[in-house]
Design a protein around this motif. Structure first.
Motif, PDB file in Angstrom:
ATOM      1  N   MET A   1     -63.159 -83.159  -9.906  1.00 42.18           N
ATOM      2  CA  MET A   1     -63.490 -81.822  -9.078  1.00 42.18           C
ATOM      3  C   MET A   1     -63.029 -82.088  -7.685  1.00 42.18           C
ATOM      4  O   MET A   1     -63.474 -83.376  -7.407  1.00 42.18           O
ATOM      5  N   THR A   2     -63.008 -80.991  -7.041  1.00 41.61           N
ATOM      6  CA  THR A   2     -62.987 -81.109  -5.482  1.00 41.61           C
ATOM      7  C   THR A   2     -64.336 -81.668  -4.782  1.00 41.61           C
ATOM      8  O   THR A   2     -65.407 -81.483  -5.556  1.00 41.61           O
ATOM      9  N   ASN A   3     -64.311 -81.979  -3.744  1.00 38.78           N
ATOM     10  CA  ASN A   3     -65.713 -82.095  -3.176  1.00 38.78           C
ATOM     11  C   ASN A   3     -66.543 -81.077  -3.042  1.00 38.78           C
ATOM     12  O   ASN A   3     -67.545 -81.098  -3.094  1.00 38.78           O
ATOM     13  N   ASP A   4     -65.744 -80.092  -2.418  1.00 41.35           N
ATOM     14  CA  ASP A   4     -66.368 -78.714  -2.609  1.00 41.35           C
ATOM     15  C   ASP A   4     -67.093 -78.251  -3.804  1.00 41.35           C
ATOM     16  O   ASP A   4     -68.184 -77.874  -3.705  1.00 41.35           O
TER      17      ASP A   4
ATOM     18  N   ARG B   1     -71.200 -78.186  -4.382  1.00 49.11           N
ATOM     19  CA  ARG B   1     -71.620 -76.793  -5.049  1.00 49.11           C
ATOM     20  C   ARG B   1     -72.660 -77.042  -6.203  1.00 49.11           C
ATOM     21  O   ARG B   1     -73.640 -76.404  -6.541  1.00 49.11           O
ATOM     22  N   LEU B   2     -72.120 -77.802  -7.158  1.00 46.80           N
ATOM     23  CA  LEU B   2     -72.699 -78.118  -8.572  1.00 46.80           C
ATOM     24  C   LEU B   2     -74.049 -79.080  -8.039  1.00 46.80           C
ATOM     25  O   LEU B   2     -74.967 -78.654  -8.637  1.00 46.80           O
TER      26      LEU B   2
ATOM     27  N   LYS C   1     -52.299 -78.917  -4.760  1.00 45.51           N
ATOM     28  CA  LYS C   1     -52.123 -80.294  -5.332  1.00 45.51           C
ATOM     29  C   LYS C   1     -51.362 -81.263  -4.274  1.00 45.51           C
ATOM     30  O   LYS C   1     -51.429 -82.261  -4.559  1.00 45.51           O
ATOM     31  N   ALA C   2     -50.640 -80.555  -3.330  1.00 51.05           N
ATOM     32  CA  ALA C   2     -49.855 -81.467  -2.410  1.00 51.05           C
ATOM     33  C   ALA C   2     -50.652 -82.224  -1.274  1.00 51.05           C
ATOM     34  O   ALA C   2     -51.877 -81.741  -1.096  1.00 51.05           O
TER      35      ALA C   2
END
Length: 70
Positions: A15-18, A22-23, A69-70
């Motif tokens: 998952m993304t850092n953000d 949040r998790l 994704k880029a």
């Protein structure tokens, strides 16, 4: 008698850092582990999401996915 919490399924998650922050924040606020927080969210998915908002957000996310994704 409440259903026993048995975390029997494991899967690799990227998952993304953000999303990860949040998790972590949600789990900390709810006084749960991250595993328990994800279990709660998915077991109660329909009641913790607004279907109209989810559909709109998903549409936006999918439209931006290639650029992200880029």
């Amino acid at each position: 008698m409440p259903k026993r919490l048995r975390l029997t399924r494991r899967f690799p998650v990227a998952m993304t850092n953000d999303a990860y922050r949040r998790l972590q924040s949600f789990a900390r606020e709810a006084e749960l582990t991250q595993d328990e927080a994800l279990t709660f969210l998915f077991e109660h998915f329909n009641s913790v999401t607004n279907h109209e908002n989810l559909t709109a957000r998903l549409r936006l996310f999918r439209a931006e996915l290639e650029a992200r994704k880029a």
